[in-house]
Design an enzyme around this catalytic site. Structure first.
Site, PDB file in Angstrom:
ATOM      1  N   ARG A 151       3.856 -17.957  13.353  1.00  0.00           N
ATOM      2  CA  ARG A 151       3.364 -16.777  14.041  1.00  0.00           C
ATOM      3  C   ARG A 151       3.023 -17.091  15.493  1.00  0.00           C
ATOM      4  NH1 ARG A 151      -1.723 -13.511  11.815  1.00  0.00           N
ATOM      5  NH2 ARG A 151      -0.685 -14.228   9.942  1.00  0.00           N
ATOM      6  N   TRP A 164     -39.192 -10.422   0.221  1.00  0.00           N
ATOM      7  CA  TRP A 164     -38.751 -11.798   0.427  1.00  0.00           C
ATOM      8  C   TRP A 164     -37.546 -12.006  -0.481  1.00  0.00           C
ATOM      9  CZ3 TRP A 164     -41.198 -15.086   3.925  1.00  0.00           C
ATOM     10  CH2 TRP A 164     -42.462 -14.694   4.365  1.00  0.00           C
ATOM     11  N   CYS A 194      -7.053 -20.044  -9.144  1.00  0.00           N
ATOM     12  CA  CYS A 194      -8.378 -19.620  -9.590  1.00  0.00           C
ATOM     13  C   CYS A 194      -8.331 -18.341 -10.412  1.00  0.00           C
ATOM     14  CB  CYS A 194      -9.287 -19.366  -8.401  1.00  0.00           C
ATOM     15  SG  CYS A 194      -9.029 -20.508  -7.059  1.00  0.00           S
ATOM     16  N   ALA A 215      -9.873 -23.585  -2.761  1.00  0.00           N
ATOM     17  CA  ALA A 215      -8.891 -22.754  -2.070  1.00  0.00           C
ATOM     18  C   ALA A 215      -9.211 -22.509  -0.597  1.00  0.00           C
ATOM     19  CB  ALA A 215      -8.758 -21.420  -2.796  1.00  0.00           C
ATOM     20  N   ASN A 272      -6.849 -23.322   2.637  1.00  0.00           N
ATOM     21  CA  ASN A 272      -6.387 -22.277   3.541  1.00  0.00           C
ATOM     22  C   ASN A 272      -6.791 -22.564   4.984  1.00  0.00           C
ATOM     23  OD1 ASN A 272      -5.283 -19.425   2.519  1.00  0.00           O
ATOM     24  ND2 ASN A 272      -6.355 -20.440   0.865  1.00  0.00           N
TER      25      ASN A 272
END
Lengths: 448, 448
Positions: free
Chosen positions: A23, A433, A44, A300, A304
Site C-alpha cells: 500500500r 471508583w 482465536c 494476534a 499484526n
C-alpha cells in the site's frame, strides 16, 4: 527497483507486512509464500466454530487469498513452502507442486508462526485425539463432534485453548473433563483469576483434574480412554492444548539467531541478526514493556502490529514494532478473565523488582443499578517507586477493563498515577471508583 | 489536640474528606455540617429512580448518616447550615433549629456543591415543572409521574441529565419532547457522538427540538404548555436540566477566591487562597490534565477523590487532589456515550494546541463473533508532537473503552504511544485491533 520483499507465511504478521508494504509503495514487488491454503485466518475464533457460534469456517478468514491478490495486488502464493533461506545470496528456495525454485529477496520476513506442542503421549495419533492450532484441525473437530455421539471429552491443558474448548464441547452436551498438570488453570493469569475461573468451570459442569499428568490415550478404533499416572478415565474425544512452540527451524538453519525463549531474536524494528531478514508473529520474540527483556507471547495483535511496522520499515520508513505487555483475555463460559504485564512475583524478583500485590473484588456498576457483577482485580507494583508491573481481572462483565492497566503499563505509570486517572463513571457503567481505581487505591495504601 | 476539621456539606467531597481524616487520625475532631437531611447520596442515580430501575430512593445513599456517626465516628450534623465563615477568627457561624452558634476550626473544607441552574423562564414555579439536582426533587418527580396520567413531557436541555430523564420518562410510556438551544445534544461530547445519539433518540420515539429556545411554561393548575420563540407545545410535565452552578457565595463572602470558571479556585492540594481553608467537589475548580489550567467539571469521582486527598492533607500527610480529564459517560437508552479530555478544537487552539482529529467506526468484537456492535471513536491529538488531547466513543456496547483514552491522557501519551498499547484481544471481547487502537492508527497516519 529494489529486489522483492519476500514474506514466508501468510497469516497475521505476514499478510499485514505484505499489505502495508504494497500500500505504501505500490511499485515494490511483494511476494508471500504460504505452504498451506488458508491465509489471514483468525485462529482465536476456532473454538467458537466448534461451539457453533460461528456458522462457517470461512467466516474466520479476515481476508481471502483472492482479495489479497486482486485488491491489494500482493503476489500471494499458497501451496508454496519455503524450504531454505540462503542469506549469503539473498535467495529462498521454494517447493510447490513437486517443483523447486529460487526466489531472490531484497528484504525477507520470516513469519512462520507456531505449532501446537505434541507431548510424548501414547496414542496421540488415535482417531478422535486432536490438537487445535490450524483451520483443518478445527474443521476436523467440528465434524467429529457432529458425526459421533460423544458423551465424554478429555481436554488436556488448562490454558485458554483448553478452557475455550471446554465451553465449546459443553455446548454440544458433552461432559468435559479437564486435565492440568499445574495446581491451577490459566497459570499466566495468576491465582486470583484461577480461583474464580475454577469455581465457575465446576459450576458449569466441567470436572477439573488439577495437578494431574496425562500419559496417553487408548481405544479400539477411536479414542476411548485417557491414561493418567494412577488409572484412566473415559474419553470419547480428546483435545490436547498444552501450548505452542515457535516454528524457527527454517530460519535457524540459515543462521538466524534464536533467543532464550526459543523464538527468533529480534530488535526493536523486528530485524534478526541477519542483514535484511526480519521476523514477526508467533515465531518471534518481542520486547516486554515492563521487564524490557525479550519475551515470547504469541498473540494476534502483536503479530499484526509487528507485521505492519515491518511493512513500513522495508519500504524505507523505519517503524518500531512496539513492545508487548503480554495482555490476554479469555472467555470461560459466562466469565471474562484477562491479564497484563508481570503477575508472577518470582519472575518479577528475577528481573530486579520488589513486587507488592493486592486483590480486591468490587462491583462493575453502581450498587443500586441493576445487572452489575463482581469484578476481581489484582494489581502488582514495585515497592520502591510504585511502578505498576501488572494486573488481572475476572468477572461476568468488565474484563476489558484490563486495557486501562495495559495502557498504564505502556506509559510506565506508577500506582499513584493510575489511581489519579479520571476514569468514566455513571451508574449503568461503573461505581464512582471504578474497580481498577479501587485496586490502585488499596495497593497505593499498601505501598506507603 | 488541634482545632477541629470542619466540613461544610455532607455529600461526596465532604463525607470522603471527613471519613478519611477520621480514619487516619481517630483523635482528630471531625465535624460535618449539612444543611439538608440527605448525606452521601448518588445524585447520578436519580434518573434511574424515576425510571423505576431503582426501587427505593434510599438505595441511592452510599452510606447513611447513622453509619457515618456510629461506624466512622464522624460528628455529622444534618439540618445545620453554615451561614458565615470568619477566616480571621477561624470560626464558622451555624444555624440549626432557629439557633445560631459559632464553631472554631483548625482546617475548613468548603464542599457546598452546586445547584441546578434556574433559567429566567416564565412559569418555572408552576406545578409539574422540575429541576433535578437533589433527592427531594427526584422524589417529587417520581411521585408526580406516578400520581398523574401524563401524556407528554418537555425536557429542557440536551445534556446528560436531559437524556437520562428522556429515557426515564419514556419508560413510563410518556411521549418525550427534548428542547436544546444548541445545534446538538451532549455538546461536550462533540458532534460525532451527538449524531449517533440523536439518531438513536429519534428511533426511541423522542422528538428532538434542536436550536430551540424555551421561554417558559403555562397551564391552569399544573403545567400544560411549553412556550417557544414561535409558538408552544403540550407538556404535562417539564424537566429543566440546563446545567449546574457552583455554590460559592458563602465562601466568596468570606474572601475565598473564585476562579474564571465561576467555581472556587484551588491549588493542587485543594487549598483556597485563605489559610487552612480548602474547597472540593462541585463547588471547586480542578486542574485539567491536558490544558494544565483550572477547569470546572462537577462530577462524582472528582469530588470523592479530592475529598479523600484533603482528608489526608489536613491530618498532616499532604496529598495532591489529582487532575481531571473531564471524563464523562452517559447511557442514552441502548447506547453508551463517553468523552474525555479536550474535544473542542477551538478551545484546543486557544490553549496553544494545533488539533487534528479522526472519527472511525469499528466493531466491538471479532467480525464473526455474535453480538458485537459498532463503536464510533473520535481521537484528537496535537499535530506538532502527537500528544493525545481527547477522545469520545459511542455505541451499544464498549463505552467504557473511554478509560483507555483517559488513562493515556493522565500519562501524557502521544497517539503513537497509544497505538502501541498492548490491549486485550479475544473474539468475544474485541477485534484484533481494538477500536481505540484503530482510531489511534488512523490518526497517527494523518499526523505523518
Amino acid at each position: 527497483m529494489s529486489d522483492p520483499f519476500v514474506v514466508i507465511g501468510g497469516d497475521a504478521a505476514g499478510m499485514s507486512a505484505a499489505s502495508k508494504a504494497k500500500r505504501e509503495d505500490p511499485e515494490r514487488d511483494v511476494i508471500v509464500f504460504e505452504k498451506g491454503e488458508w491465509v489471514s485466518y483468525a485462529a482465536c475464533g476456532m473454538p467458537y466454530y466448534v461451539k457453533g457460534d460461528v456458522e462457517d469456517l470461512e467466516d474466520l478468514v479476515a481476508m481471502t487469498a483472492e482479495t489479497f491478490r486482486e485488491e491489494r495486488d500482493v503476489d500471494l502464493r499458497t501451496g508454496h513452502e519455503v524450504v531454505e533461506i540462503d542469506p549469503e545470496r539473498e535467495v529462498v528456495a521454494v517447493e510447490a507442486d513437486g517443483d523447486r525454485f529460487e526466489q531472490p529477496y531484497g528484504h525477507l520476513l520470516v513469519a512462520t508462526g507456531a505449532r501446537a506442542i505434541e507431548p510424548p503421549f501414547d496414542g496421540l495419533d488415535r482417531e478422535g485425539v486432536f490438537t487445535i492450532h490450524d483451520m483443518d484441525e478445527a474443521d476436523a473437530i467440528e465434524r467429529y463432534v457432529r458425526e459421533h455421539d460423544l458423551e465424554t471429552a478429555a481436554i488436556v491443558g488448562g490454558g485458554y485453548v483448553g478452557i475455550e474448548m471446554a465451553e465449546a464441547l459443553s455446548a454440544h452436551g458433552i461432559s468435559v473433563d479437564l486435565y492440568e498438570m499445574l495446581p491451577h488453570v490459566l497459570q499466566p493469569f495468576g491465582e486470583a483469576v484461577a480461583d474464580v475461573v475454577e469455581d465457575h468451570l465446576r459450576e458449569q459442569g466441567v470436572t477439573l483434574h488439577l495437578e494431574t499428568a496425562v500419559s496417553g490415550f487408548s481405544g479400539d478404533d477411536r479414542v476411548e480412554r485417557v491414561h493418567l499416572e494412577d488409572g484412566d478415565e473415559p474419553a470419547d474425544v480428546a483435545i490436547v492444548g498444552v501450548g505452542v512452540t515457535p516454528n524457527v527451524e527454517l530460519a535457524a538453519d540459515a543462521g538466524v539467531e534464536v533467543g532464550e525463549t526459543g523464538a527468533i531474536a529480534t530488535d526493536e524494528y523486528g530485524r534478526t541478526n541477519l542483514e535484511s531478514v526480519f521476523a514477526a508473529g508467533d515465531c518471534a520474540e518481542a520486547r516486554h514493556v515492563v521487564t524490557d527483556e525479550p519475551d515470547h507471547v504469541p498473540l494476534a495483535l502483536t503479530a499484526n502490529r509487528a507485521g505492519r511496522a515491518i511493512g513500513e520499515t522495508v519500504i524505507g520508513s523505519p517503524t518500531p514494532v512496539g513492545g508487548i505487555a503480554g495482555t490476554a483475555i479469555v472467555k470461560a463460559f459466562d466469565l471474562g478473565a484477562a491479564r497484563t504485564g508481570l503477575l508472577d512475583e518470582e519472575r518479577a524478583r528475577e528481573v530486579g523488582f520488589d513486587p507488592v500485590s493486592v486483590t480486591i473484588t468490587a462491583a462493575t456498576r453502581a450498587h443500586y443499578y441493576p445487572g452489575g457483577a463482581d469484578l476481581t482485580v489484582t494489581l502488582v507494583a514495585d515497592r520502591e517507586d510504585g511502578t505498576l508491573l501488572g494486573g488481572s481481572v475476572v468477572g461476568r462483565e468488565g474484563a476489558k477493563r484490563i486495557d486501562t492497566v495495559a495502557t498504564a503499563l505502556e506509559a510506565g505509570m506508577t500506582v499513584t498515577d493510575l489511581q489519579n486517572a479520571d476514569l468514566a463513571y455513571a451508574p449503568p457503567f461503573s461505581p464512582v471508583w471504578d474497580p481498577i481505581l479501587t485496586a490502585a487505591k488499596v495497593l497505593s495504601g499498601k505501598l506507603e
